[in-house]
Motif scaffolding. Structure first.
Motif, PDB file in Angstrom:
ATOM      1  N   ARG A  52       0.746  -1.009  -0.079  1.00 24.50           N
ATOM      2  CA  ARG A  52      -0.021   0.014   0.142  1.00 24.50           C
ATOM      3  C   ARG A  52       1.478   0.869  -0.010  1.00 24.50           C
ATOM      4  NH1 ARG A  52      -4.934  -0.290   3.408  1.00 24.50           N
ATOM      5  NH2 ARG A  52      -6.261  -1.369   1.992  1.00 24.50           N
ATOM      6  N   ASP A  53       0.766   2.373  -0.880  1.00 25.30           N
ATOM      7  CA  ASP A  53       1.347   3.644  -0.762  1.00 25.30           C
ATOM      8  C   ASP A  53       0.697   4.304   0.053  1.00 25.30           C
ATOM      9  OD1 ASP A  53       2.760   5.257  -2.239  1.00 25.30           O
ATOM     10  OD2 ASP A  53       1.713   5.690  -3.751  1.00 25.30           O
ATOM     11  N   LYS A  58       4.307   8.757  -1.486  1.00 25.66           N
ATOM     12  CA  LYS A  58       3.154  10.173  -1.919  1.00 25.66           C
ATOM     13  C   LYS A  58       4.150  11.034  -1.902  1.00 25.66           C
ATOM     14  CE  LYS A  58      -1.002   8.129  -1.510  1.00 25.66           C
ATOM     15  NZ  LYS A  58      -2.255   8.348  -1.066  1.00 25.66           N
ATOM     16  N   LEU A  59       4.802  11.560  -0.799  1.00 30.91           N
ATOM     17  CA  LEU A  59       4.894  13.259  -0.980  1.00 30.91           C
ATOM     18  C   LEU A  59       6.715  13.003  -1.715  1.00 30.91           C
ATOM     19  CD1 LEU A  59       5.285  16.222   0.209  1.00 30.91           C
ATOM     20  CD2 LEU A  59       6.165  14.727   2.670  1.00 30.91           C
ATOM     21  N   ASP A  60       7.244  12.472  -1.444  1.00 30.16           N
ATOM     22  CA  ASP A  60       8.553  11.874  -2.162  1.00 30.16           C
ATOM     23  C   ASP A  60       8.423  12.103  -3.176  1.00 30.16           C
ATOM     24  OD1 ASP A  60       9.695  11.993   0.605  1.00 30.16           O
ATOM     25  OD2 ASP A  60      10.472   9.216   0.383  1.00 30.16           O
ATOM     26  N   ALA A 108      -0.297  15.251  -8.606  1.00 28.07           N
ATOM     27  CA  ALA A 108      -0.305  13.258  -8.934  1.00 28.07           C
ATOM     28  C   ALA A 108      -1.261  13.287  -7.806  1.00 28.07           C
ATOM     29  CB  ALA A 108       0.723  13.085  -9.340  1.00 28.07           C
ATOM     30  N   SER A 109      -1.193  13.320  -6.781  1.00 31.29           N
ATOM     31  CA  SER A 109      -1.592  12.839  -5.626  1.00 31.29           C
ATOM     32  C   SER A 109      -2.418  13.630  -4.635  1.00 31.29           C
ATOM     33  CB  SER A 109      -0.659  12.021  -3.825  1.00 31.29           C
ATOM     34  OG  SER A 109       0.237  11.746  -4.822  1.00 31.29           O
ATOM     35  N   ALA A 110      -3.333  13.720  -3.899  1.00 31.31           N
ATOM     36  CA  ALA A 110      -4.499  14.607  -3.369  1.00 31.31           C
ATOM     37  C   ALA A 110      -3.269  14.817  -1.631  1.00 31.31           C
ATOM     38  CB  ALA A 110      -5.285  13.932  -2.594  1.00 31.31           C
ATOM     39  N   GLY A 111      -3.368  16.261  -1.280  1.00 25.64           N
ATOM     40  CA  GLY A 111      -2.913  16.693   0.265  1.00 25.64           C
ATOM     41  C   GLY A 111      -2.072  17.659   0.298  1.00 25.64           C
ATOM     42  N   ILE A 112      -1.402  16.855  -0.795  1.00 28.12           N
ATOM     43  CA  ILE A 112      -0.011  18.180  -1.132  1.00 28.12           C
ATOM     44  C   ILE A 112      -0.734  19.976  -1.883  1.00 28.12           C
ATOM     45  CG2 ILE A 112       2.004  18.219  -2.110  1.00 28.12           C
ATOM     46  CD1 ILE A 112       1.293  15.329  -1.080  1.00 28.12           C
ATOM     47  N   SER A 144       2.631  18.079   3.647  1.00 27.49           N
ATOM     48  CA  SER A 144       1.386  16.657   2.826  1.00 27.49           C
ATOM     49  C   SER A 144       1.058  16.738   3.810  1.00 27.49           C
ATOM     50  CB  SER A 144       2.101  14.622   3.280  1.00 27.49           C
ATOM     51  OG  SER A 144       2.547  14.651   4.195  1.00 27.49           O
ATOM     52  N   ALA A 145      -0.454  16.580   3.598  1.00 23.84           N
ATOM     53  CA  ALA A 145      -2.131  16.982   4.826  1.00 23.84           C
ATOM     54  C   ALA A 145      -1.415  15.643   5.730  1.00 23.84           C
ATOM     55  CB  ALA A 145      -3.075  16.721   4.250  1.00 23.84           C
TER      56      ALA A 145
END
Length: 168
Positions: A52-53, A58-60, A108-112, A144-145
């Motif tokens: 699982r990611d 994701k932040l990296d 590309a990812s949410a919460g950034i 990141s959130a």
């Protein structure tokens, strides 16, 4: 004397004694197959949960992606001679001075979220990426959130490329 007529049972008993002993059936039982399928399902679930990611990964990935995009915009600015600026916007970022759709403009990812600043920490609305080959020392703080909340710094000294640094 036995005959070979249909329905004659006299020969059947004699033939039964001459046959070889019956062998057990080969193959797997339904219960064995169900147990094997259950083991495979449990192993697959364990692997999928292990892969699982995480928010940290994701932040990296976002930080590496943004550093590459900033360098690409910087190179395009130098090649075209047009000033290019990067600025964070709601839900993403924008490159001013480049043609629309020249570079991606969102996370590309949410919460950034991101904040641009000088190397001294003074916040500014945008980064100046060119066209000069040497730019001011600048940085972007990427958040990141979470949970847990994490911060990475993407910075340049003005001469070298943008690089990702962890924030202590």
């Amino acid at each position: 004397m036995p005959t070979s007529a249909v329905g004659n049972s006299g020969t059947g008993a004699a033939r039964h004694h001459l046959q070889a002993p019956r062998r057990p059936a080969r193959g797997f039982t339904l219960l064995e197959l169900i147990v094997v399928i259950a083991i495979i399902a449990i192993a697959t679930a364990a692997v999928s949960f292990a892969m699982r990611d995480t928010d940290a990964a994701k932040l990296d990935r976002e930080a590496d992606r943004l550093a590459a995009l900033l360098e690409s915009a910087r190179a395009q600015s130098r090649a075209s001679g047009v000033p290019v600026r990067w600025r964070p916007v709601e839900g993403g970022f924008a490159f001013d001075g480049l043609p629309p759709e020249a570079l991606p403009s969102g996370w590309a990812s949410a919460g950034i979220s991101a904040q641009a600043s000088l190397a001294s920490g003074v916040q500014m609305p945008a980064l100046q990426l060119g066209p000069d080959p040497i730019i001011a020392a600048q940085q972007v703080m990427l958040h990141s959130a979470g949970p847990p909340e994490r911060v990475l710094r993407i910075a340049t000294d003005g001469l070298r490329p943008f690089t990702v640094f962890p924030v202590q």
